[in-house]
Write an enzyme that holds these catalytic residues in place. Structure first.
Site, mmCIF file in Angstrom:
data_model
loop_
_atom_site.group_PDB
_atom_site.id
_atom_site.type_symbol
_atom_site.label_atom_id
_atom_site.label_comp_id
_atom_site.label_asym_id
_atom_site.label_seq_id
_atom_site.Cartn_x
_atom_site.Cartn_y
_atom_site.Cartn_z
ATOM 1 N N ASP A 82 0.835 -1.205 0.000
ATOM 2 C CA ASP A 82 0.000 0.000 0.000
ATOM 3 C C ASP A 82 0.878 1.266 0.000
ATOM 4 O O ASP A 82 1.815 1.366 0.805
ATOM 5 C CB ASP A 82 -0.890 -0.033 1.259
ATOM 6 N N HIS A 83 0.572 2.193 -0.896
ATOM 7 C CA HIS A 83 1.267 3.489 -0.982
ATOM 8 C C HIS A 83 2.774 3.364 -1.115
ATOM 9 O O HIS A 83 3.531 4.017 -0.381
ATOM 10 C CB HIS A 83 0.954 4.382 0.225
ATOM 11 N N GLY A 207 -8.825 6.255 2.131
ATOM 12 C CA GLY A 207 -9.418 7.053 3.210
ATOM 13 C C GLY A 207 -10.836 6.601 3.518
ATOM 14 O O GLY A 207 -11.723 7.421 3.754
ATOM 15 N N SER A 209 -12.034 4.790 6.180
ATOM 16 C CA SER A 209 -12.508 4.799 7.579
ATOM 17 C C SER A 209 -13.238 6.092 7.901
ATOM 18 O O SER A 209 -12.683 7.181 7.701
ATOM 19 C CB SER A 209 -11.328 4.678 8.553
ATOM 20 N N ASN A 228 -9.906 1.149 0.551
ATOM 21 C CA ASN A 228 -8.817 0.946 1.516
ATOM 22 C C ASN A 228 -9.244 1.349 2.924
ATOM 23 O O ASN A 228 -9.803 2.434 3.115
ATOM 24 C CB ASN A 228 -7.626 1.810 1.131
ATOM 25 N N ILE A 229 -8.930 0.480 3.865
ATOM 26 C CA ILE A 229 -9.287 0.723 5.270
ATOM 27 C C ILE A 229 -8.087 0.403 6.160
ATOM 28 O O ILE A 229 -7.510 -0.679 6.062
ATOM 29 C CB ILE A 229 -10.450 -0.208 5.712
HETATM 30 P P1 13P Z 1 -8.118 5.146 6.332
HETATM 31 O O1 13P Z 1 -7.017 5.914 6.987
HETATM 32 O O2 13P Z 1 -9.337 5.981 6.146
HETATM 33 O O3 13P Z 1 -8.417 3.865 6.980
HETATM 34 O O4 13P Z 1 -7.620 4.834 4.845
HETATM 35 C C1 13P Z 1 -6.660 3.839 4.663
HETATM 36 C C2 13P Z 1 -6.042 3.944 3.326
HETATM 37 O O5 13P Z 1 -6.548 4.573 2.411
HETATM 38 C C3 13P Z 1 -4.777 3.237 3.171
HETATM 39 O O6 13P Z 1 -4.255 3.354 1.900
#
Ligand code: 13P
Length: 279
Positions: A82-83, A207, A209, A228-229
């Site tokens: 991720d990222h 984003g 959450s 993504n969470i």
């Molecule tokens: P949250 O911070 O909203 O859980 O998003 C996670 C995310 O987008 C990880 O790439």
């Protein structure tokens, strides 16, 4: 063998009108909780390792642990970085057997983002690994009420980016923010629809959450195939650990609380995203 590439999971989601959850995990308990939730829901799953925490967590150890659970599972599971912002980390993820990587060049000028993403796609393709790119910028811990829409994804640029890079999925910015929401988010669904019209690849919402159920449902209707969470798992996990620590019990039971809290959070999202019974 349940190990799956991300591109095919997202292709099925796009056709089926649901989204697959990508849940960040950072240890064995968040890993077990996430996999158990997806198995009980009979849902496809994307297990994600967050690059920004690599100074604290060990990518290789987490990959090995994830692989051993994935091997014994019947649901299709992708293992995703991720990222990824750092070239070396992306190559390491490919070496450790991840089935997909994200290249996040979203804070770079468009030309540079395209150039770098194209290079990652070329390497990943050769290794049979899917690539998610990001265009437009999703910030962290900033007020969602007063976001500058100049940072949101522009559909014409999205068309060019996808065309010139060959990414399998595109993370877009239309009003969401990483971390806890400060202020009420106002997602720009007009923009999301325009991006969906402009590109053919599955779209990704970062984003997740703290968004409302309606935000997810409308996003998925308009082209979001991956959500993504992480923040909710992290915040709920810490609350649960604080409560478990108040009880006089073994450490193993305290940690089991983290697994169960993760499992509950992930299950709720899987149901909301519509991926239940889509394994
Ligand atoms: P949250 O911070 O909203 O859980 O998003 C996670 C995310 O987008 C990880 O790439």
């Amino acid at each position: 063998m349940a190990f799956s590439d991300m591109a095919s999971l997202l292709k099925a989601a796009k056709q089926g009108g649901y989204a697959v959850g990508a849940f960040d995990f950072i240890d064995l308990k968040t890993l077990e909780g996430t996999i158990e939730a997806a198995e009980e829901e009979n849902s496809p799953l994307i297990l994600a390792v967050p690059e920004r925490l690599l100074g604290i967590i060990d990518m290789k150890a987490l990959a090995w642990a994830a692989m051993s659970y994935i091997d014994g599972s019947k649901i299709p599971i992708a293992l995703h970085l991720d990222h990824g912002k750092n070239f070396d980390n992306i190559i390491l993820a490919i070496k450790y057997g991840f089935s997909s990587v994200m290249y996040d060049g979203s804070s770079l000028p468009l030309e540079e983002n395209i150039r770098n993403t194209r290079e990652i796609v070329k390497i990943a393709r050769a290794a049979g690994v899917s690539v998610e790119g990001e265009l437009g910028y999703v910030g962290r811990n900033i007020n969602a009420e007063t976001l500058d829409s100049n940072y949101f994804t522009k559909s014409e640029e999205a068309m060019r980016y996808v065309d010139e890079t060959g990414v399998d999925a595109l993370a877009v910015s239309y009003g969401s923010v990483h971390g806890m929401y400060i202020g009420k988010p106002h997602l720009d669904f007009e923009r999301l629809r325009a991006i969906r019209e402009a590109v053919d690849v599955p779209l990704v919402l970062h984003g997740g959450s703290g968004l409302s159920d309606d935000d997810f449902i409308t996003s998925i209707k308009n082209g979001i195939c991956k959500v993504n969470i992480f923040t909710e798992i992290s915040v709920r996990g810490m609350d649960r650990l604080r409560n478990e620590l108040k009880k006089d019990q073994e450490l193993a039971l305290v940690l089991d609380g983290l697994k169960n809290e993760t499992k509950d959070a992930v299950k709720r999202y899987i149901e909301l995203f519509g991926s239940r019974d889509k394994a």
